[in-house]
Design an enzyme around this catalytic site. Structure first.
Site, PDB file in Angstrom:
ATOM      1  N   GLU A 255      -3.743  -8.530  -9.969  1.00 19.25           N
ATOM      2  CA  GLU A 255      -2.989  -8.210  -8.773  1.00 19.25           C
ATOM      3  C   GLU A 255      -1.858  -9.484  -8.889  1.00 19.25           C
ATOM      4  OE1 GLU A 255      -3.400  -8.874  -3.912  1.00 19.25           O
ATOM      5  OE2 GLU A 255      -4.188 -10.132  -5.050  1.00 19.25           O
ATOM      6  N   ASP A 329      -5.750  -3.844   1.774  1.00 16.32           N
ATOM      7  CA  ASP A 329      -4.818  -4.678   2.246  1.00 16.32           C
ATOM      8  C   ASP A 329      -3.636  -3.998   3.056  1.00 16.32           C
ATOM      9  OD1 ASP A 329      -6.127  -7.404   1.668  1.00 16.32           O
ATOM     10  OD2 ASP A 329      -4.904  -7.467  -0.424  1.00 16.32           O
TER      11      ASP A 329
HETATM   12  O1  TEU Z   1      -4.303 -10.499  -1.577  1.00 17.92           O
HETATM   13  C1  TEU Z   1      -3.041 -11.304  -1.911  1.00 17.92           C
HETATM   14  C2  TEU Z   1      -1.814 -10.942  -0.922  1.00 17.92           C
HETATM   15  O2  TEU Z   1      -0.904 -11.273  -1.475  1.00 17.92           O
HETATM   16  C3  TEU Z   1      -2.159 -10.751   0.415  1.00 17.92           C
HETATM   17  O3  TEU Z   1      -1.575 -11.863   1.383  1.00 17.92           O
HETATM   18  C4  TEU Z   1      -1.558  -9.658   0.904  1.00 17.92           C
HETATM   19  O4  TEU Z   1      -0.105  -9.643   0.710  1.00 17.92           O
HETATM   20  C5  TEU Z   1      -1.719  -9.252   2.173  1.00 17.92           C
HETATM   21  O5  TEU Z   1      -3.144  -9.292   2.453  1.00 17.92           O
HETATM   22  C6  TEU Z   1      -1.122  -8.054   2.574  1.00 17.92           C
HETATM   23  O6  TEU Z   1      -1.467  -7.936   4.003  1.00 17.92           O
HETATM   24  C7  TEU Z   1      -5.462 -10.671  -2.240  1.00 17.92           C
HETATM   25  C8  TEU Z   1      -6.565  -9.707  -1.541  1.00 17.92           C
HETATM   26  O7  TEU Z   1      -6.332  -8.627  -1.981  1.00 17.92           O
HETATM   27  C9  TEU Z   1      -6.766 -10.100  -0.243  1.00 17.92           C
HETATM   28  O8  TEU Z   1      -7.674  -9.079   0.196  1.00 17.92           O
HETATM   29  C10 TEU Z   1      -7.159 -11.511   0.123  1.00 17.92           C
HETATM   30  O9  TEU Z   1      -7.153 -11.917   1.345  1.00 17.92           O
HETATM   31  C11 TEU Z   1      -6.104 -12.540  -0.612  1.00 17.92           C
HETATM   32  O10 TEU Z   1      -5.744 -12.190  -1.959  1.00 17.92           O
HETATM   33  C12 TEU Z   1      -6.716 -13.722  -0.631  1.00 17.92           C
HETATM   34  O11 TEU Z   1      -7.945 -13.838  -1.612  1.00 17.92           O
END
Ligand code: TEU
Ligand code: CA
Length: 575
Positions: A255, A329
């Site tokens: 990611e 997300d």
């Molecule tokens: O998300 C990473 C991230 O960049 C998030 O802040 C994203 O931009 C946001 O959720 C969009 O609304 C990852 C995971 O996918 C997320 O579920 C986690 O909360 C986050 O990392 C922390 O581990």
């Protein structure tokens, strides 16, 4: 043509908390997933990406891990996991785990130790700093609201947390941290899992000086510049690859928040010895503005096309794309990029599926997308569960002057909880997700939109997705064919071709609810092409076709091999 199994796969993302509850406590779990393996088998996906199932106090629904080698109580036991892995494998489905190693939970034993004293053996596992003039070490704002620094009484220092204060960032510059993580990964791979989706892997290396960030109208400074693609990120991933990943036949997807094409080639370029692929987020961030993601704007198709085109061309021959409209997300695909009104939900969901699944790259399906599940509008903020949503509401209404009802509208558009309402299995109470009280409300449209209603309906979104998956498995051109965009300036139609050896594909998608004429490209006119799949029954094969609302068509043409236009193929699939 560098063939790999993960290039030929379709990945299905499961958010376990919301997938299927097997024991009536209102929370999805591993036995629930086991119950539904045959559903996934029927859909035809090759790989399941499981959002985190590790031990966690659930400040961020499992993205705050307190033990990497144990299972969350709510989800079951390690025995359940082993059963899931074995059963999935027996059905030909691979399992990819979420790897959350930018941070741990503050309840992880490393952090419990680390905060005890400055000379604790685990102190340098995290990023500790002294305050500056009685304040935080710098002005960085956490991505989940407030400062990115939390003061800790015991040693009177601050620790860094890009996410919630219960998610302290690990110190990757410490070789012991890296080795612990590599050992843990090896342990999972030796169990037989098939790869990792790596959470915010682009954040693991921070600029050592930790300078203040730009404030851009808010109270806090932006940490992105100093934390994304930091100085040692590629060195650490190369080390991970050499010590762990290269020893297994697995797939990895990072990611890579904030990634550009140039940077993506570093993370995932062929022969770079880092990752296989990365998720890029430019098309997710299309509507971002003054308050980050929080707004109610509609995307522009031209912008979306530009981004997808740039990534398709930009990685060609050098790295491999990931294709996705949504994840845990993001809002629901059909609500964001299609049309979730009663009239157009199904047809636009199928159009979006067509547009994505015919592109070059590995497609990801987020649970419920294959049903055309939609965003939700809960009446009250109390119905929301997501820490990001709740914190943002507080911060933006208190300090940025956004009216609560406007903020609710933003939440309806982009809250992460849109994706987290329970999977809709049938039309019984709670959508068949649980016999108890679900941890988050079920979308009231479950009576209409659910698996039971769609499974045996040949015209459902589900059946259409099944067809798309099947086509990718059948036709190497969909996996490996070269991509070329058509009509780049058209604001309503997304059209492109694929080419492999003597075959060509033409994909045409109307992104609007109005009918329009579309000029067929010269080499598809009057030629022996057939419709491979379409979301309407198709009868016109002229130079100029009429695209109905949200119509999508895929034509396949084989040079020198005459094929009679096969109206019936399309007819079988469309109403
Ligand atoms: O998300 C990473 C991230 O960049 C998030 O802040 C994203 O931009 C946001 O959720 C969009 O609304 C990852 C995971 O996918 C997320 O579920 C986690 O909360 C986050 O990392 C922390 O581990
Ligand atoms: Ca349960």
């Amino acid at each position: 043509m560098n063939k790999k199994w993960w290039k030929e796969s379709i990945v299905y993302q499961i958010y376990p908390r919301s997938f299927k509850d097997s024991n009536g406590d209102g929370i999805g779990d591993l036995q629930g997933i086991i119950e539904k393996l045959d559903y996934l088998k029927d859909l035809g996906v090759d790989v399941v990406w499981l959002s985190p199932v590790y031990k966690s106090p659930n400040d961020d629904n499992g993205y705050d891990i307190s033990d990497y080698q144990d299972i969350m109580n709510d989800f079951g036991t390690m025995a359940d996991f082993d059963e899931l892995l074995e059963l999935a494998h027996s059905k030909g489905i691979k399992i990819v785990m979420d790897l959350v190693v930018n941070h741990t939970s503050d309840e992880h034993r490393w952090f419990v130790e680390s905060r005890k004293s400055k000379d604790n053996l685990y102190r340098d596992y995290y990023i500790w700093r002294d305050g500056k003039d009685g304040k935080e070490p710098n002005n960085w704002g956490s991505w989940f609201g407030g400062s990115a620094w939390e003061y800790d009484e015991a040693t009177q220092m601050y620790y860094l947390h890009i996410f919630s204060k219960k998610q302290p960032d690990l110190n990757w510059d410490n070789p012991r941290v890296r080795q612990e993580i590599f050992d843990m990964m090896t342990w999972w791979l030796d169990k037989g899992i098939d790869g990792f989706r790596m959470d915010v892997i682009s954040l693991i290396s921070k600029s050592p000086e930790l300078p203040d960030g730009e404030t851009k109208g808010g109270i806090y400074g932006d940490l992105a510049e100093f934390c994304i693609h930091g100085p040692c990120v590629h060195e650490y991933l190369k080390e991970m690859n050499e010590k762990v990943l290269s020893k297994y036949n697995i797939m990895t997807v990072g990611e890579a928040t904030g990634v550009t094409i140039e940077e993506a080639k570093k993370y995932a370029g062929y022969n770079r010895g880092e990752l296989d692929t990365v998720f890029q987020f430019e098309h997710m961030d299309l509507t971002n503005g003054e308050f980050g993601k929080w707004n109610n704007k509609k995307f522009s198709l031209l912008d979306l096309k530009k981004i997808i085109d740039r990534w398709q061309k930009g990685l060609e021959g050098e790295a491999w794309n990931c294709l996705f409209w949504s994840n845990h997300d993001q809002p629901r695909a059909v609500s964001r990029f299609g049309d979730d009104s009663d009239e157009f939900r199904e047809i636009s969901a199928k159009m979006l599926g067509t547009c994505l699944h015919m592109l070059k790259g590995t497609p990801y399906i987020y649970q419920g997308e294959e049903l055309g599940m939609t965003n939700v509008k809960f009446a009250s903020l109390d119905d929301y569960r997501d820490i990001e949503t709740l914190n943002a509401f507080r911060e933006l209404t208190n300090t940025r002057g956004i009216a609560p009802e406007i903020m609710m509208d933003y939440i309806y558009h982009v809250s992460r909880d849109n994706a987290r309402t329970p999977m809709q299995w049938d039309n019984t109470e709670n959508a068949g997700f649980t016999i108890g009280t679900p941890w988050i409300g079920v979308n009231p449209n479950y009576e209409k939109i659910n698996v039971k209603a769609q499974m045996n309906d040949p015209y459902s979104v589900f059946s259409y997705y099944k067809k798309l998956i099947h086509l990718r498995h059948e036709h190497p051109i969909i996996v490996y064919g070269d991509y070329e965009m058509l009509v780049p300036q058209d604001e309503r139609v997304f059209a492109y071709t694929r080419k492999l050896e003597n075959k060509r594909l033409l994909v045409v998608c109307n992104f609007t609810k109005t009918s329009m004429e579309f000029e067929m490209p010269d080499d598809f006119v009057h030629s022996n092409s057939k419709i491979l799949v379409s979301n309407y029954a198709t009868t016109d094969f002229g130079d100029c076709i009429v695209l109905r609302p949200y119509e999508a068509r895929v034509y396949l043409k084989e040079e020198k091999v005459p094929i009679v236009p096969d109206v019936m193929v399309a007819f079988e699939l469309c109403r």
